[in-house]
Write a protein that holds these residues in place. Structure first.
Motif, PDB file in Angstrom:
ATOM      1  N   MET A 149       0.650  -1.210   0.102  1.00 19.37           N
ATOM      2  CA  MET A 149      -0.054   0.026  -0.062  1.00 19.37           C
ATOM      3  C   MET A 149       0.913   1.134  -0.040  1.00 19.37           C
ATOM      4  O   MET A 149       1.800   1.255   0.676  1.00 19.37           O
ATOM      5  CB  MET A 149      -1.149   0.134   1.280  1.00 19.37           C
ATOM      6  N   LEU A 150       0.404   2.232  -0.638  1.00 20.61           N
ATOM      7  CA  LEU A 150       1.042   3.404  -0.758  1.00 20.61           C
ATOM      8  C   LEU A 150       1.109   4.283   0.502  1.00 20.61           C
ATOM      9  O   LEU A 150       0.189   4.427   1.063  1.00 20.61           O
ATOM     10  CB  LEU A 150       0.367   4.444  -1.661  1.00 20.61           C
ATOM     11  N   ILE A 151       2.519   4.516   0.899  1.00 23.64           N
ATOM     12  CA  ILE A 151       2.862   5.322   2.134  1.00 23.64           C
ATOM     13  C   ILE A 151       3.326   6.685   1.759  1.00 23.64           C
ATOM     14  O   ILE A 151       2.689   7.639   2.008  1.00 23.64           O
ATOM     15  CB  ILE A 151       3.757   4.488   3.172  1.00 23.64           C
ATOM     16  N   HIS A 152       4.800   6.736   1.166  1.00 26.93           N
ATOM     17  CA  HIS A 152       5.211   8.026   0.654  1.00 26.93           C
ATOM     18  C   HIS A 152       5.630   7.567  -0.650  1.00 26.93           C
ATOM     19  O   HIS A 152       6.706   6.677  -0.783  1.00 26.93           O
ATOM     20  CB  HIS A 152       6.214   8.375   1.635  1.00 26.93           C
ATOM     21  N   THR A 153       5.258   8.093  -1.534  1.00 29.00           N
ATOM     22  CA  THR A 153       5.617   7.732  -2.990  1.00 29.00           C
ATOM     23  C   THR A 153       6.920   8.606  -3.416  1.00 29.00           C
ATOM     24  O   THR A 153       7.404   9.527  -2.857  1.00 29.00           O
ATOM     25  CB  THR A 153       4.549   7.926  -4.151  1.00 29.00           C
ATOM     26  N   SER A 154       7.380   8.246  -4.561  1.00 29.90           N
ATOM     27  CA  SER A 154       8.836   8.596  -4.999  1.00 29.90           C
ATOM     28  C   SER A 154       8.889   9.813  -5.900  1.00 29.90           C
ATOM     29  O   SER A 154       9.820  10.692  -6.015  1.00 29.90           O
ATOM     30  CB  SER A 154       9.462   7.670  -5.754  1.00 29.90           C
ATOM     31  N   LEU A 201      12.717   5.640  -2.895  1.00 27.52           N
ATOM     32  CA  LEU A 201      14.041   5.987  -2.064  1.00 27.52           C
ATOM     33  C   LEU A 201      14.532   7.445  -2.356  1.00 27.52           C
ATOM     34  O   LEU A 201      15.563   7.783  -1.781  1.00 27.52           O
ATOM     35  CB  LEU A 201      15.034   4.889  -3.140  1.00 27.52           C
ATOM     36  N   THR A 202      13.813   8.324  -3.003  1.00 30.75           N
ATOM     37  CA  THR A 202      13.986   9.770  -3.340  1.00 30.75           C
ATOM     38  C   THR A 202      13.834  10.564  -1.948  1.00 30.75           C
ATOM     39  O   THR A 202      14.148  11.640  -1.986  1.00 30.75           O
ATOM     40  CB  THR A 202      12.967   9.933  -4.437  1.00 30.75           C
ATOM     41  N   PHE A 203      13.379   9.741  -0.971  1.00 34.49           N
ATOM     42  CA  PHE A 203      12.926  10.585   0.510  1.00 34.49           C
ATOM     43  C   PHE A 203      13.610   9.711   1.727  1.00 34.49           C
ATOM     44  O   PHE A 203      12.903   9.275   2.432  1.00 34.49           O
ATOM     45  CB  PHE A 203      11.447  10.718   0.829  1.00 34.49           C
ATOM     46  N   PRO A 204      15.106   9.502   1.637  1.00 32.36           N
ATOM     47  CA  PRO A 204      15.497   8.698   2.401  1.00 32.36           C
ATOM     48  C   PRO A 204      15.346   8.831   3.930  1.00 32.36           C
ATOM     49  O   PRO A 204      15.216   7.935   4.752  1.00 32.36           O
ATOM     50  CB  PRO A 204      17.063   8.878   1.912  1.00 32.36           C
ATOM     51  N   GLU A 205      15.403  10.428   4.297  1.00 31.11           N
ATOM     52  CA  GLU A 205      15.153  10.473   5.530  1.00 31.11           C
ATOM     53  C   GLU A 205      13.760  10.314   6.083  1.00 31.11           C
ATOM     54  O   GLU A 205      13.495   9.654   7.235  1.00 31.11           O
ATOM     55  CB  GLU A 205      15.394  11.997   6.055  1.00 31.11           C
ATOM     56  N   GLU A 206      12.878  10.326   5.278  1.00 28.72           N
ATOM     57  CA  GLU A 206      11.426   9.978   5.576  1.00 28.72           C
ATOM     58  C   GLU A 206      11.225   8.533   5.536  1.00 28.72           C
ATOM     59  O   GLU A 206      10.614   7.861   6.563  1.00 28.72           O
ATOM     60  CB  GLU A 206      10.282  10.436   4.622  1.00 28.72           C
ATOM     61  N   PHE A 207      12.076   7.893   4.570  1.00 28.30           N
ATOM     62  CA  PHE A 207      11.949   6.412   4.541  1.00 28.30           C
ATOM     63  C   PHE A 207      12.486   5.519   6.070  1.00 28.30           C
ATOM     64  O   PHE A 207      11.914   4.998   6.633  1.00 28.30           O
ATOM     65  CB  PHE A 207      13.026   5.889   3.626  1.00 28.30           C
ATOM     66  N   GLY A 231      22.362   3.842  -4.394  1.00 22.56           N
ATOM     67  CA  GLY A 231      22.661   2.691  -3.730  1.00 22.56           C
ATOM     68  C   GLY A 231      23.215   3.137  -2.229  1.00 22.56           C
ATOM     69  O   GLY A 231      22.872   2.367  -1.286  1.00 22.56           O
ATOM     70  N   LYS A 232      23.747   4.251  -1.881  1.00 18.68           N
ATOM     71  CA  LYS A 232      24.083   4.498  -0.671  1.00 18.68           C
ATOM     72  C   LYS A 232      22.994   4.964   0.348  1.00 18.68           C
ATOM     73  O   LYS A 232      23.031   4.444   1.753  1.00 18.68           O
ATOM     74  CB  LYS A 232      25.200   5.679  -0.581  1.00 18.68           C
ATOM     75  N   ASP A 233      21.814   5.126  -0.429  1.00 19.24           N
ATOM     76  CA  ASP A 233      20.743   5.361   0.292  1.00 19.24           C
ATOM     77  C   ASP A 233      20.101   3.902   0.825  1.00 19.24           C
ATOM     78  O   ASP A 233      19.501   4.147   2.034  1.00 19.24           O
ATOM     79  CB  ASP A 233      19.639   6.280  -0.273  1.00 19.24           C
ATOM     80  N   ILE A 234      20.260   3.068   0.119  1.00 16.29           N
ATOM     81  CA  ILE A 234      19.501   1.797   0.461  1.00 16.29           C
ATOM     82  C   ILE A 234      20.485   0.874   1.520  1.00 16.29           C
ATOM     83  O   ILE A 234      19.883   0.379   2.266  1.00 16.29           O
ATOM     84  CB  ILE A 234      19.129   0.963  -0.875  1.00 16.29           C
ATOM     85  N   LYS A 235      21.566   1.379   1.503  1.00 20.06           N
ATOM     86  CA  LYS A 235      22.627   0.831   2.175  1.00 20.06           C
ATOM     87  C   LYS A 235      22.261   1.218   3.597  1.00 20.06           C
ATOM     88  O   LYS A 235      22.459   0.284   4.812  1.00 20.06           O
ATOM     89  CB  LYS A 235      23.968   1.027   1.915  1.00 20.06           C
ATOM     90  N   GLU A 236      21.758   2.461   4.035  1.00 21.32           N
ATOM     91  CA  GLU A 236      21.635   2.955   5.200  1.00 21.32           C
ATOM     92  C   GLU A 236      20.048   2.424   5.658  1.00 21.32           C
ATOM     93  O   GLU A 236      20.073   1.895   6.946  1.00 21.32           O
ATOM     94  CB  GLU A 236      21.479   4.383   5.170  1.00 21.32           C
ATOM     95  N   ILE A 237      19.307   2.172   4.696  1.00 21.54           N
ATOM     96  CA  ILE A 237      17.887   1.596   5.001  1.00 21.54           C
ATOM     97  C   ILE A 237      18.064   0.396   5.404  1.00 21.54           C
ATOM     98  O   ILE A 237      17.478  -0.197   6.373  1.00 21.54           O
ATOM     99  CB  ILE A 237      16.987   1.883   3.797  1.00 21.54           C
ATOM    100  N   PHE A 238      18.918  -0.605   4.859  1.00 23.10           N
ATOM    101  CA  PHE A 238      19.150  -2.109   4.934  1.00 23.10           C
ATOM    102  C   PHE A 238      20.044  -2.317   6.172  1.00 23.10           C
ATOM    103  O   PHE A 238      20.510  -3.472   6.234  1.00 23.10           O
ATOM    104  CB  PHE A 238      19.433  -2.499   3.713  1.00 23.10           C
ATOM    105  N   LYS A 239      20.294  -1.218   6.784  1.00 20.20           N
ATOM    106  CA  LYS A 239      21.301  -1.645   8.015  1.00 20.20           C
ATOM    107  C   LYS A 239      20.468  -2.764   9.203  1.00 20.20           C
ATOM    108  O   LYS A 239      19.198  -2.144   9.162  1.00 20.20           O
ATOM    109  CB  LYS A 239      21.456  -0.325   8.959  1.00 20.20           C
ATOM    110  N   GLY A 240      20.834  -3.816   9.486  1.00 23.92           N
ATOM    111  CA  GLY A 240      20.156  -4.536  10.190  1.00 23.92           C
ATOM    112  C   GLY A 240      19.662  -5.652   9.447  1.00 23.92           C
ATOM    113  O   GLY A 240      18.833  -6.567   9.937  1.00 23.92           O
TER     114      GLY A 240
END
Length: 282
Positions: A149-154, A201-207, A231-240
């Motif tokens: 479901m849509l939460i915060h689109t790109s 992924l265009t809103f990494p802080e909100e993500f 890619g650097k944004d996803i690496k931060e999001i995928f920590k853990g």
């Protein structure tokens, strides 16, 4: 549960989702000039991409609008494409973004969780409330179907509504809370539930804010590549650990443009996927 299978595919192969947002102009010249129907041209293009990338990716996403735009021929290609993906044992997301009252939502569920357009997961718009989501539950009871479901689109103008403040909180966070609540009774072995979220992924802080609120939510992540996500944004999001699939459409399915108009075009498709994989997970 299908989300468990998707999570497993992400870890076995890569967290890449190939978006088959296919247009006639994306096809190499040899296909455009073939003496076959539009549906056959589109399907052949999609099939060649699927066959040459399925060992590298977690899933495929087929955006129905590009097929609807071609009328009956396009919908034939859509149906053949999603059936072929599932026959190969791969997960397919029907990007349909439906959102309507319960009786209509039930018809959408019937249309896209069974029959000619059957897929494993569909995208939905929750802005009409739980009535627009609950009719899909009957199909999800057996754990072989799921929602994103849509939460915060790109897209840039997502801010027009999604970032409005409601009772001291951004609207997208209100939606994230509902996503968590509506899926909390269906957590699988992977730790994720069957109602996932679409976050760009265009809103990494909100993500990161949304991820913190929704630790059991698996994400469909648009915005990589052509829209500016890195890619650097996803690496931060995928920590853990992996918590979603990253979609790329144009960056993959048009990778051959300016390089090949022949049957070897898929060489460039595959190279684009490998390059994306290296960028995401190194």
């Amino acid at each position: 549960m299908i989300i468990d299978k998707l999570y497993e595919e992400c870890n076995k192969k890569s967290p890449i989702c190939v978006g088959l947002d296919t247009k006639i102009e994306y096809l190499p010249k040899f296909l455009r000039e073939e003496d076959t129907s539009v549906s056959e041209k589109i399907f052949t293009f999609n099939k060649m991409i699927i066959d040459n990338t399925s060992d590298l990716v977690a899933c495929f996403k087929v955006q129905i609008a590009f097929y609807e735009a071609l009328g009956i021929e396009g919908l034939k290609a859509y149906s053949k494409t999603v059936k072929y993906i599932r026959e190969k044992g791969k997960i397919v997301i029907g990007d349909i973004k439906r959102g309507d009252i319960s009786s209509t939502a039930k018809a959408y569920a019937d249309a896209h969780f069974s029959g000619d357009f059957e897929v494993d997961i569909i995208t939905v718009n929750p802005y009409m409330g739980v009535d627009s989501i609950s009719p899909y539950e009957d199909y999800m009871k057996n754990d072989d179907k799921a929602l994103f479901m849509l939460i915060h689109t790109s897209n840039k103008s997502s801010k027009d509504f999604q970032e409005l403040e409601v009772s001291g909180e951004k609207l997208y966070m209100k939606v994230a809370e509902k996503c968590k609540t509506w899926g909390e009774n269906s957590i699988g072995e992977s730790g994720f539930n069957r109602i996932g979220g679409v976050v760009g992924l265009t809103f990494p802080e909100e993500f990161l804010e949304i991820k913190k609120e929704c630790p059991n939510t698996f994400f469909l992540i648009p915005g990589y590549g052509a829209q500016g996500g890195k890619g650097k944004d996803i690496k931060e999001i995928f920590k853990g650990g992996v918590c979603g699939v990253i979609n790329s459409s144009r960056g993959i399915i048009t990778a051959h443009k300016g390089k090949s108009e022949d049957e070897d075009f898929v060489k460039y498709t595959r190279e684009a996927v490998i390059s994306m994989k290296d960028d995401l997970i190194g």
